[in-house]
Motif scaffolding. Sequence first.
Motif, PDB file in Angstrom:
ATOM      1  N   SER A 153       2.689   1.775  -3.291  1.00  0.00           N
ATOM      2  CA  SER A 153       1.860   2.284  -4.388  1.00  0.00           C
ATOM      3  C   SER A 153       1.521   3.755  -4.179  1.00  0.00           C
ATOM      4  CB  SER A 153       0.573   1.456  -4.495  1.00  0.00           C
ATOM      5  OG  SER A 153      -0.190   1.557  -3.302  1.00  0.00           O
ATOM      6  N   ASP A 212      -7.537   1.204 -12.246  1.00  0.00           N
ATOM      7  CA  ASP A 212      -6.604   0.291 -11.573  1.00  0.00           C
ATOM      8  C   ASP A 212      -6.429   0.682 -10.107  1.00  0.00           C
ATOM      9  OD1 ASP A 212      -6.357  -0.803 -14.060  1.00  0.00           O
ATOM     10  OD2 ASP A 212      -4.329  -0.057 -14.438  1.00  0.00           O
ATOM     11  N   MET A 250       3.252  -6.350  -5.795  1.00  0.00           N
ATOM     12  CA  MET A 250       2.286  -7.434  -5.977  1.00  0.00           C
ATOM     13  C   MET A 250       2.740  -8.695  -5.237  1.00  0.00           C
ATOM     14  SD  MET A 250       0.804  -9.058  -9.535  1.00  0.00           S
ATOM     15  CE  MET A 250       2.405  -9.727 -10.035  1.00  0.00           C
ATOM     16  N   MET A 269       1.705  -8.393  -1.729  1.00  0.00           N
ATOM     17  CA  MET A 269       0.276  -8.654  -1.572  1.00  0.00           C
ATOM     18  C   MET A 269      -0.022 -10.154  -1.607  1.00  0.00           C
ATOM     19  SD  MET A 269      -1.176  -5.700  -1.152  1.00  0.00           S
ATOM     20  CE  MET A 269      -2.890  -6.113  -1.429  1.00  0.00           C
ATOM     21  N   GLY A 328      -6.811  -6.915  -4.093  1.00  0.00           N
ATOM     22  CA  GLY A 328      -5.619  -6.081  -4.024  1.00  0.00           C
ATOM     23  C   GLY A 328      -4.521  -6.569  -4.948  1.00  0.00           C
ATOM     24  N   MET A 351       0.815  -1.207   0.000  1.00  0.00           N
ATOM     25  CA  MET A 351       0.000   0.000   0.000  1.00  0.00           C
ATOM     26  C   MET A 351       0.854   1.264   0.000  1.00  0.00           C
ATOM     27  SD  MET A 351      -2.785   1.308   2.835  1.00  0.00           S
ATOM     28  CE  MET A 351      -1.501   1.630   4.055  1.00  0.00           C
ATOM     29  N   GLY A 411      -5.394  -5.526  -8.385  1.00  0.00           N
ATOM     30  CA  GLY A 411      -5.091  -4.117  -8.588  1.00  0.00           C
ATOM     31  C   GLY A 411      -3.621  -3.878  -8.839  1.00  0.00           C
ATOM     32  N   MET A 412      -2.755  -4.548  -8.073  1.00  0.00           N
ATOM     33  CA  MET A 412      -1.315  -4.422  -8.283  1.00  0.00           C
ATOM     34  C   MET A 412      -0.907  -4.954  -9.646  1.00  0.00           C
ATOM     35  SD  MET A 412       0.436  -2.897  -5.960  1.00  0.00           S
ATOM     36  CE  MET A 412       0.395  -2.431  -4.230  1.00  0.00           C
ATOM     37  N   LEU A 431      -7.356  -1.451  -6.604  1.00  0.00           N
ATOM     38  CA  LEU A 431      -6.394  -1.635  -5.517  1.00  0.00           C
ATOM     39  C   LEU A 431      -6.938  -1.067  -4.209  1.00  0.00           C
ATOM     40  CD1 LEU A 431      -3.550  -2.415  -4.526  1.00  0.00           C
ATOM     41  CD2 LEU A 431      -2.774  -0.141  -5.248  1.00  0.00           C
TER      42      LEU A 431
END
Length: 266
Positions: free
Chosen positions: A22, A102, A240, A243, A80, A19, A83-84, A106
């Motif tokens: 990003s 996108d 990613m 995640m 999530g 998080m 999204g990554m 996420l």
Amino acid sequence: NNGIFSSTALVAIFISLGMFGSMAFLPLCIQGAEGLSAQSSGQSLTPMMLSFIAGSIVGGQLVTRTGRYKLQVLIAGAIGVLGMFLLTQLGVNTPTWVVVVDMIVLGVGIGSVLPVLTVVVANAFPYKLMGMVDATQQFVRSLGGIIATPLLGTVLVNAFTNNFSNQLSAPLKQALTSLPSSQQQTMLDPQGLINAASQTAIKSQFSAFGQQGQALYQQFINAIHQALATGITHLFTLAMAFMILAILSALILPEQRLQLDEFYES
């Protein structure tokens, strides 16, 4: 020795790594790779912030109504990861609306997980220990942010530096080598290259090359965009992976019935 505390801490730190990474570098992606202004790159984060809020509201309602949280953490974590993955596909020619979509995906994924983890870990301990447990969880999340920024920044800079030289034409390389070493170092800093003052200064330096200076400057800017896009792909690929580790950590999360009034009596 509490399994819920340990597993939620692992999930929280891995999600925080993704998080904060990003959030810290998405403006750089939008401004550097997409070529938008600093104001536009900042405004583009608004949908992701709103999706964080929406995800947390929906996630909280689901936990309250169902009394179950493990499946929700797994599904939200998968969103999530999606999204990554979508962010790893960003390039120089990606439309702004695609970037926004996108980020919303996420944001919904992460927003649906983090608040639920607070409920889960608080539910596993007596009311008198809630302050200490919650503070420890907040510390773990902050730790993820502290680790993520320098780690992902290093990945970005290394990928940018390695790819930037490959994007330069022979005349442009020759022109850059004729510049003083201090100016050459400035041109390898992705954060400095995207602000307007730096670009104006660099453009004035290219004017010293005469008629071909404008063409060389445009090639230079295109090379920056391409190299940043490559670096950002590497960055979001690592995010990613964090995640995915969060989902794997959630697999070992024990599920315990949510307490009602007895929580305050413990």
